[in-house]
Design a protein around this motif. Sequence first.
Motif, PDB file in Angstrom:
ATOM      1  N   THR A  28       0.895  -1.126   0.091  1.00  0.00           N
ATOM      2  CA  THR A  28       0.175   0.084  -0.006  1.00  0.00           C
ATOM      3  C   THR A  28       0.880   1.053   0.121  1.00  0.00           C
ATOM      4  O   THR A  28       1.850   1.182   0.278  1.00  0.00           O
ATOM      5  N   THR A  29       0.288   2.318  -0.443  1.00  0.00           N
ATOM      6  CA  THR A  29       1.133   3.686  -0.201  1.00  0.00           C
ATOM      7  C   THR A  29       1.486   4.027   1.154  1.00  0.00           C
ATOM      8  O   THR A  29       2.375   4.509   1.441  1.00  0.00           O
ATOM      9  N   GLU A  30       0.590   3.774   2.140  1.00  0.00           N
ATOM     10  CA  GLU A  30       0.957   3.927   3.448  1.00  0.00           C
ATOM     11  C   GLU A  30       1.957   3.101   4.063  1.00  0.00           C
ATOM     12  O   GLU A  30       2.661   3.555   4.988  1.00  0.00           O
ATOM     13  N   ASP A  31       2.257   1.972   3.888  1.00  0.00           N
ATOM     14  CA  ASP A  31       2.954   0.910   4.490  1.00  0.00           C
ATOM     15  C   ASP A  31       4.157   0.529   3.756  1.00  0.00           C
ATOM     16  O   ASP A  31       4.262   0.248   2.794  1.00  0.00           O
ATOM     17  N   PHE A  32       5.282   0.348   4.635  1.00  0.00           N
ATOM     18  CA  PHE A  32       6.677  -0.166   4.227  1.00  0.00           C
ATOM     19  C   PHE A  32       7.503  -0.820   5.380  1.00  0.00           C
ATOM     20  O   PHE A  32       8.511  -0.230   5.796  1.00  0.00           O
ATOM     21  N   PRO A  33       7.070  -2.050   5.454  1.00  0.00           N
ATOM     22  CA  PRO A  33       7.461  -2.677   6.552  1.00  0.00           C
ATOM     23  C   PRO A  33       9.123  -3.242   6.065  1.00  0.00           C
ATOM     24  O   PRO A  33       9.277  -3.575   4.933  1.00  0.00           O
ATOM     25  N   LEU A  34       9.831  -3.268   7.007  1.00  0.00           N
ATOM     26  CA  LEU A  34      11.257  -3.897   6.903  1.00  0.00           C
ATOM     27  C   LEU A  34      11.555  -5.197   7.499  1.00  0.00           C
ATOM     28  O   LEU A  34      11.095  -5.386   8.654  1.00  0.00           O
ATOM     29  N   ARG A  35      11.728  -6.414   6.834  1.00  0.00           N
ATOM     30  CA  ARG A  35      12.085  -7.409   7.453  1.00  0.00           C
ATOM     31  C   ARG A  35      13.310  -8.027   7.493  1.00  0.00           C
ATOM     32  O   ARG A  35      14.275  -7.689   6.786  1.00  0.00           O
ATOM     33  N   LEU A  36      13.802  -8.595   8.907  1.00  0.00           N
ATOM     34  CA  LEU A  36      15.120  -8.888   8.950  1.00  0.00           C
ATOM     35  C   LEU A  36      14.927 -10.489   9.194  1.00  0.00           C
ATOM     36  O   LEU A  36      14.327 -10.835   9.981  1.00  0.00           O
ATOM     37  N   GLU A  37      15.775 -11.153   8.387  1.00  0.00           N
ATOM     38  CA  GLU A  37      15.440 -12.452   8.336  1.00  0.00           C
ATOM     39  C   GLU A  37      16.867 -12.966   9.169  1.00  0.00           C
ATOM     40  O   GLU A  37      18.049 -12.438   8.717  1.00  0.00           O
ATOM     41  N   LEU A  38      16.908 -14.033  10.012  1.00  0.00           N
ATOM     42  CA  LEU A  38      18.270 -14.371  10.624  1.00  0.00           C
ATOM     43  C   LEU A  38      19.090 -13.369  11.175  1.00  0.00           C
ATOM     44  O   LEU A  38      20.328 -12.975  10.370  1.00  0.00           O
ATOM     45  N   ALA A  39      18.501 -12.749  12.166  1.00  0.00           N
ATOM     46  CA  ALA A  39      19.418 -11.590  12.863  1.00  0.00           C
ATOM     47  C   ALA A  39      20.779 -11.874  13.267  1.00  0.00           C
ATOM     48  O   ALA A  39      21.032 -12.976  13.588  1.00  0.00           O
ATOM     49  N   ALA A  40      21.633 -10.876  12.898  1.00  0.00           N
ATOM     50  CA  ALA A  40      23.081 -11.118  13.041  1.00  0.00           C
ATOM     51  C   ALA A  40      23.369  -9.721  14.045  1.00  0.00           C
ATOM     52  O   ALA A  40      22.912  -8.762  13.885  1.00  0.00           O
ATOM     53  N   PRO A  41      24.532  -9.902  15.031  1.00  0.00           N
ATOM     54  CA  PRO A  41      24.943  -8.697  15.691  1.00  0.00           C
ATOM     55  C   PRO A  41      25.292  -7.649  14.804  1.00  0.00           C
ATOM     56  O   PRO A  41      24.961  -6.219  15.262  1.00  0.00           O
ATOM     57  N   SER A  42      25.696  -7.722  13.748  1.00  0.00           N
ATOM     58  CA  SER A  42      26.000  -6.782  12.699  1.00  0.00           C
ATOM     59  C   SER A  42      24.740  -5.882  12.529  1.00  0.00           C
ATOM     60  O   SER A  42      25.027  -4.623  11.855  1.00  0.00           O
ATOM     61  N   GLN A  43      23.682  -6.412  12.603  1.00  0.00           N
ATOM     62  CA  GLN A  43      22.480  -5.532  12.330  1.00  0.00           C
ATOM     63  C   GLN A  43      21.927  -4.808  13.635  1.00  0.00           C
ATOM     64  O   GLN A  43      20.895  -4.175  13.582  1.00  0.00           O
ATOM     65  N   THR A  44      22.814  -4.958  14.634  1.00  0.00           N
ATOM     66  CA  THR A  44      22.657  -3.928  15.770  1.00  0.00           C
ATOM     67  C   THR A  44      22.706  -2.610  15.324  1.00  0.00           C
ATOM     68  O   THR A  44      23.886  -2.003  14.621  1.00  0.00           O
ATOM     69  N   SER A  45      21.577  -1.660  15.610  1.00  0.00           N
ATOM     70  CA  SER A  45      21.605  -0.311  14.847  1.00  0.00           C
ATOM     71  C   SER A  45      20.502   0.313  15.267  1.00  0.00           C
ATOM     72  O   SER A  45      19.455  -0.087  15.942  1.00  0.00           O
ATOM     73  N   VAL A  46      20.133   1.561  14.994  1.00  0.00           N
ATOM     74  CA  VAL A  46      18.947   2.267  15.062  1.00  0.00           C
ATOM     75  C   VAL A  46      18.217   2.371  13.597  1.00  0.00           C
ATOM     76  O   VAL A  46      19.270   2.936  12.485  1.00  0.00           O
ATOM     77  N   TYR A  47      17.205   2.122  13.284  1.00  0.00           N
ATOM     78  CA  TYR A  47      16.502   1.886  11.890  1.00  0.00           C
ATOM     79  C   TYR A  47      15.570   3.220  11.721  1.00  0.00           C
ATOM     80  O   TYR A  47      14.600   3.261  12.713  1.00  0.00           O
ATOM     81  N   PHE A  48      15.607   4.044  10.736  1.00  0.00           N
ATOM     82  CA  PHE A  48      14.620   5.013  10.542  1.00  0.00           C
ATOM     83  C   PHE A  48      14.002   4.782   9.263  1.00  0.00           C
ATOM     84  O   PHE A  48      14.745   4.551   8.234  1.00  0.00           O
TER      85      PHE A  48
END
Lengths: 111, 115
Positions: free
Chosen positions: A70-90
Motif C-alpha cells: 500500500t502507499t501507507e505501509d513500508f515494513p522492513l523484514r530482518l531474517e536471521l538476525a546477526a550482531p552486525s544488524q544492531t543499529s537504529v533504524y529510521f
Amino acid sequence: NAGVTQTPKFRILKIGQSMTLQCTQDMNHNYMYWYRQDPGMGLKLIYYSVGAGITDKGEVPNGYNVSRSTTEDFPLRLELAAPSQTSVYFCASSPGDLGYTFGSGTRLTVV
Amino acid sequence: AQSVAQPEDQVNVAEGNPLTVKCTYSVSGNPYLFWYVQYPNRGLQFLLKYITGDNLVKGSYGFEAEFNKSQTSFHLKKPSALVSDSALYFCAVRDMESSASKIIFGSGTRLSIRP
C-alpha cells in the motif's frame, strides 16, 4: 497529523531470530525509505520504494527485505538476525524533491 | 560521483556566539540541498532546504544557510547560539542521478553549545 510512525521503538533479538519493523505514513507520499544509523555514524540507505508495488535496493540491503503493498505501509523484514544488524533504524517518506519526513526510529539490539 | 562532506566532526561554541556548521557538496547540475537536526534518541528533523532562489535560506529555530555555488558550499549558521541547539546536524543533497528522490547524507557534525 501523525506523519511517519515506526514500531516498535526498542527491540532485543537473539541471533538467528527474525522480525519485522513497521513503518506507516499518513501523508500520501509516494516515496519511502529505510535507513540504518550505526553509533557515531551517518545514515546508510537499506531499501527504498517509489510507490506501491515497487521497491529497490539501497547501499546496504543484505540481510533485509521489504514490501510495499500500500502507499501507507513500508515494513522492513530482518531474517536471521546477526550482531552486525544492531543499529537504529529510521523510516522516512517524501512527496518528491522537498525533503524527507522521518519516523522516530527503532533501536534494535541483536545478542 | 555525487557526495556531500561535513569536514568537522564536532563544533564547540559558547552560548550567545555565532555558529557555523560547514558543508560542501559535489553533484551534477543544480543542487537541491538540505539540513537536518537530530536530538538525542530522536529521529531527524528537517531544518531548511535550498532548491532555487535566494542564496540565503531561513529555516526553523533561527537557523539559516548560505548557498555558495562557486565554492560548492551550503554552510549552516545562526547569529546567537543557544544551549538547546546542541545536537547532531546533517547536511544532505538530492541524488540528481536517481529518479527516486533519494537524498545523500553527510556524516554529521556534532554541535556542542557551552553555557
